[in-house]
Design a protein around this motif. Structure first.
Motif, short mmCIF file in Angstrom:
data_model
loop_
_atom_site.label_atom_id
_atom_site.label_comp_id
_atom_site.label_asym_id
_atom_site.label_seq_id
_atom_site.Cartn_x
_atom_site.Cartn_y
_atom_site.Cartn_z
N LEU A 237 -0.73 3.26 6.63
CA LEU A 237 0.18 1.85 6.62
C LEU A 237 -0.75 0.84 6.29
N SER A 238 -2.21 0.86 7.04
CA SER A 238 -2.91 -0.23 6.69
C SER A 238 -3.53 -0.41 5.41
N SER A 239 -3.36 0.75 4.59
CA SER A 239 -3.60 0.65 3.21
C SER A 239 -2.77 -0.04 2.16
N GLN A 240 -1.40 -0.16 2.83
CA GLN A 240 -0.18 -0.71 2.20
C GLN A 240 -0.03 -2.20 2.62
N HIS A 241 -0.38 -2.50 3.94
CA HIS A 241 -0.03 -4.06 4.45
C HIS A 241 -1.28 -4.55 5.05
N GLY A 242 -1.51 -5.74 4.61
CA GLY A 242 -2.75 -6.18 5.23
C GLY A 242 -2.78 -6.90 6.46
N ASP A 243 -1.47 -6.61 7.07
CA ASP A 243 -1.40 -7.05 8.82
C ASP A 243 -2.04 -6.05 9.44
N TYR B 53 -8.48 4.70 2.03
CA TYR B 53 -8.96 4.55 0.42
C TYR B 53 -7.96 5.49 -0.07
N LEU B 54 -7.69 6.52 0.27
CA LEU B 54 -6.90 7.44 -0.37
C LEU B 54 -5.56 6.88 -0.57
N GLY B 55 -5.16 5.95 0.47
CA GLY B 55 -3.88 5.49 0.33
C GLY B 55 -3.61 4.25 -0.56
N ILE B 56 -4.73 3.90 -0.93
CA ILE B 56 -4.94 2.58 -1.97
C ILE B 56 -5.00 3.20 -3.45
N VAL B 57 -5.46 4.44 -3.54
CA VAL B 57 -5.22 5.15 -4.93
C VAL B 57 -4.22 5.99 -5.15
N ALA B 58 -3.56 6.37 -4.00
CA ALA B 58 -2.53 7.53 -4.12
C ALA B 58 -1.45 7.23 -3.25
N GLU B 59 -0.73 6.18 -3.19
CA GLU B 59 0.14 5.63 -2.27
C GLU B 59 1.37 6.44 -2.30
N ASP B 60 1.92 6.75 -3.34
CA ASP B 60 3.14 7.47 -3.42
C ASP B 60 3.12 9.03 -2.83
N GLU C 275 7.48 4.85 8.43
CA GLU C 275 8.60 3.65 8.40
C GLU C 275 8.74 2.87 9.83
N TRP C 276 8.59 4.18 10.86
CA TRP C 276 8.74 3.46 12.24
C TRP C 276 7.61 2.39 12.55
N LEU C 277 6.27 2.88 12.27
CA LEU C 277 5.36 1.82 12.54
C LEU C 277 5.42 0.53 11.65
N ASP C 278 5.97 0.72 10.48
CA ASP C 278 6.11 -0.40 9.76
C ASP C 278 6.99 -1.47 10.29
#
Length: 212
Positions: A44-50, A162-169, A5-8
């Motif tokens: 974070l990179s798996s959730q945000h394109g920036d 890649y794990l973040g893409i398929v298992a974000e929660d 959350e801080w990195l975001d």
């Protein structure tokens, strides 16, 4: 606040610099949570394109390789007096028996000790300085350091991305799980080294008596 959350809240460029800096200083010999920061940034990179995962992996690898190289230079310049100074300040971790065990590990495994050390919390911090103190040839150190940095930093970034893409929660809690695992592994490593050092210390008097 959660690390992710801080990195975001900070720009992508700052994230790249932070990851490279934290990993670099950790590799230099300063105990910092480099792996946790990398895992959180990769997630974070798996959730945000920036945040570009390729750039992130390159920055993490650069931090690892450069930090370890500086640590090697410090260890080579400081030599045995550096180990003696650390031994006085941290006798439980850098006592003579511990240093003897570490030295035998480097003599036995050579480049592999540097490469594998990238994946072990304690060795990741001390592999560079120890390799310098023990005068491992720099070309061997650089080769193992570079390959270890690529596999560890690049591999960690890719897997978490890649794990973040398929298992974000589920991975929103991964940094804490990783921290707990790192702590347990670190404690286990210290206990193992302590037992090995105790055996070495106990064996040395016997060797002296036999020599007499």
């Amino acid at each position: 606040m959660h690390v992710q959350e801080w990195l975001d809240t900070i720009p992508a460029v700052a994230i790249y610099a932070l990851v490279a800096g934290v990993i670099g200083f950790e590799s230099l010999g300063i105990p910092l949570p480099g792996e946790i920061v990398l895992v959180s940034a990769a997630l974070l990179s798996s959730q945000h394109g920036d945040v570009n995962p390729v750039v992130l992996g390159i920055c993490a690898t650069a931090g690892a390789v450069i930090g370890d190289s500086i640590g090697y230079a410090i260890g080579r310049k400081g030599g045995r007096p550096l180990l003696a100074k650390l031994g006085r300040k941290f006798p439980k971790h850098f006592g003579p028996a511990h240093i003897a065990t570490a030295e035998r590990s480097f003599e036995k495994w050579g480049m592999w000790a540097v490469f594998i050390g990238r994946f072990i919390a304690l060795l990741r911090i001390f592999a560079g300085p120890l390799a310098g103190v023990l005068h491992m040839p720099y070309w061997k150190f650089l080769t193992a350091n570079f390959l270890g940095g690529i596999v560890w930093a690049g591999g960690t970034t890719a897997v978490i991305y890649y794990l973040g893409i398929v298992a974000e929660d589920w991975l929103k809690r991964f940094s804490y799980v990783g921290l707990g695992a790192a702590v347990l592994f670190g404690v286990g490593s210290m206990l193992f080294m302590k037992r090995r050092a105790a055996k070495v210390a106990a064996a040395e008097p016997e060797a002296v008596v036999a020599g007499d």
